[in-house]
Design a protein around this motif. Structure first.
Motif, PDB file in Angstrom:
ATOM      1  N   ILE A  68       0.839  -1.202   0.000  1.00 21.50           N
ATOM      2  CA  ILE A  68       0.000   0.000   0.000  1.00 21.50           C
ATOM      3  C   ILE A  68       0.870   1.247   0.000  1.00 21.50           C
ATOM      4  O   ILE A  68       0.601   2.206  -0.741  1.00 21.50           O
ATOM      5  N   GLY A  69       1.922   1.259   0.808  1.00 24.76           N
ATOM      6  CA  GLY A  69       2.824   2.403   0.824  1.00 24.76           C
ATOM      7  C   GLY A  69       3.441   2.655  -0.536  1.00 24.76           C
ATOM      8  O   GLY A  69       3.578   3.809  -0.972  1.00 24.76           O
ATOM      9  N   LYS A  70       3.818   1.596  -1.202  1.00 26.91           N
ATOM     10  CA  LYS A  70       4.381   1.711  -2.550  1.00 26.91           C
ATOM     11  C   LYS A  70       3.375   2.337  -3.501  1.00 26.91           C
ATOM     12  O   LYS A  70       3.710   3.236  -4.290  1.00 26.91           O
ATOM     13  N   ALA A  92     -12.631  -0.177  -0.989  1.00 25.86           N
ATOM     14  CA  ALA A  92     -11.414  -0.519  -1.726  1.00 25.86           C
ATOM     15  C   ALA A  92     -10.808  -1.812  -1.205  1.00 25.86           C
ATOM     16  O   ALA A  92     -10.900  -2.122  -0.015  1.00 25.86           O
ATOM     17  N   GLU A  93     -10.177  -2.572  -2.106  1.00 25.06           N
ATOM     18  CA  GLU A  93      -9.555  -3.837  -1.733  1.00 25.06           C
ATOM     19  C   GLU A  93      -8.082  -3.903  -2.108  1.00 25.06           C
ATOM     20  O   GLU A  93      -7.254  -4.302  -1.291  1.00 25.06           O
ATOM     21  N   THR A  94      -7.741  -3.546  -3.340  1.00 25.46           N
ATOM     22  CA  THR A  94      -6.357  -3.679  -3.793  1.00 25.46           C
ATOM     23  C   THR A  94      -5.505  -2.545  -3.238  1.00 25.46           C
ATOM     24  O   THR A  94      -6.022  -1.491  -2.838  1.00 25.46           O
ATOM     25  N   ILE A 127      -6.999   6.949   0.049  1.00 29.18           N
ATOM     26  CA  ILE A 127      -6.199   7.800   0.938  1.00 29.18           C
ATOM     27  C   ILE A 127      -5.911   9.143   0.288  1.00 29.18           C
ATOM     28  O   ILE A 127      -6.096  10.210   0.893  1.00 29.18           O
ATOM     29  N   MET A 128      -5.442   9.131  -0.952  1.00 31.94           N
ATOM     30  CA  MET A 128      -5.100  10.383  -1.615  1.00 31.94           C
ATOM     31  C   MET A 128      -6.351  11.211  -1.912  1.00 31.94           C
ATOM     32  O   MET A 128      -6.283  12.445  -1.926  1.00 31.94           O
ATOM     33  N   ALA A 129      -7.488  10.555  -2.117  1.00 34.66           N
ATOM     34  CA  ALA A 129      -8.735  11.299  -2.316  1.00 34.66           C
ATOM     35  C   ALA A 129      -9.092  12.082  -1.055  1.00 34.66           C
ATOM     36  O   ALA A 129      -9.538  13.237  -1.128  1.00 34.66           O
TER      37      ALA A 129
END
Length: 270
Positions: free
Chosen positions: A115-117, A235-237, A245-247
């Motif tokens: 997720i961080g990537k 969200a799943e992927t 998060i960015m939204a």
């Protein structure tokens, strides 16, 4: 002039606040004419000049206020009669535009897993400066997560010494467990930031928050943390979660509501 523009870029990159003061109109006898500039930093350091003396001293004082409230100002000075409060006796008048120079908006991703990537990639695509941190070097390097501006393979306790936090810092913590949050958050939670989000369920954050309260962190400080972070997209992927998060970050940064555009449009038509 080149030095000023170079300094502006360096200030934004390094997370420093400044104010650019430009003479935009000059009439009569004045120390410097239109286009003259001075760059003022929060510590009082300056580059360039708009003429020196009392007028420049007053402008520097207003520049400090501009850095504090983030609002540009247009300042007018007449240089005629010091007895009437004018900052000079040259005989002319000037208008000076003072604009804040804010640090470059930066997403600090703490936790370089999948997720961080994905967050680092999306944040960079959206125009943010990106710093990636993980205490596991294999998850904090250009080969694993290409495109970040800075890689900080250190523990959270080291971040305040390695990273410059500022009012345009968006901290995203897709960390691997609650214990990691409990140990590391005290080093970050009092730093300057615009957003601090922690991944996980409500139950995970409730447990972490309880432990942090027991360490003496005030409830008011904990309320600033967004956890679970992101908007509800089911969200799943990793990529979908990064989008969520960015939204949320963009919504808060731009003052949005997060409501569906269709719903807002229908409300306007009623």
């Amino acid at each position: 002039m080149t030095d000023i523009y170079t300094a502006i870029v360096e200030a934004r990159t390094r997370g420093r606040s400044a104010a650019l003061c430009t003479v935009v109109r000059a009439r009569g006898s004045v120390p410097r004419h239109a286009g003259s500039k001075i760059l003022v930093f929060a510590d009082g350091h300056t580059i360039g000049t708009i003429g020196g003396g009392e007028m420049e001293n007053r402008v520097v004082g207003v520049a400090v206020e501009v850095m504090q409230d983030g609002q540009p100002r247009l300042v007018h000075h007449e240089l005629v009669d010091p007895k009437q409060g004018d900052p000079g006796i040259c005989g002319g008048e000037v208008d000076i535009f003072i604009e804040p120079i804010k640090p470059e908006p930066t997403v600090l991703v703490v936790g370089g897993g999948h997720i961080g990537k994905a967050v680092a990639h999306l944040a960079k695509w959206l125009g943010f400066r990106v710093a990636l941190s993980d205490d596991r070097p294999e998850y904090c390097n250009p080969e694993w997560a290409p495109g970040a501006d800075d890689y900080l393979p250190v523990s959270m306790s080291e971040l305040p010494r390695r990273f410059t936090f500022h009012a345009e810092t968006y901290i995203v913590m897709p960390t691997r467990n609650a214990a990691f949050d409990i140990e590391g958050l005290p080093y970050l939670i009092d730093q300057p930031y615009a957003y601090l989000g922690v991944i996980g369920s409500r139950r995970r954050w409730a447990a972490a928050a309880k432990a942090l309260r027991e360490q003496g962190i005030p409830e008011e400080t904990l309320r600033r943390v967004h956890s679970p972070m992101g908007l509800e997209l089911n969200a799943e992927t990793p990529e979908e979660i990064a989008l969520s998060i960015m939204a949320e970050i963009i919504m808060l940064r731009r003052g949005g509501s997060g409501e569906p555009m269709k719903q807002l449009q229908m409300g306007n038509e009623e």
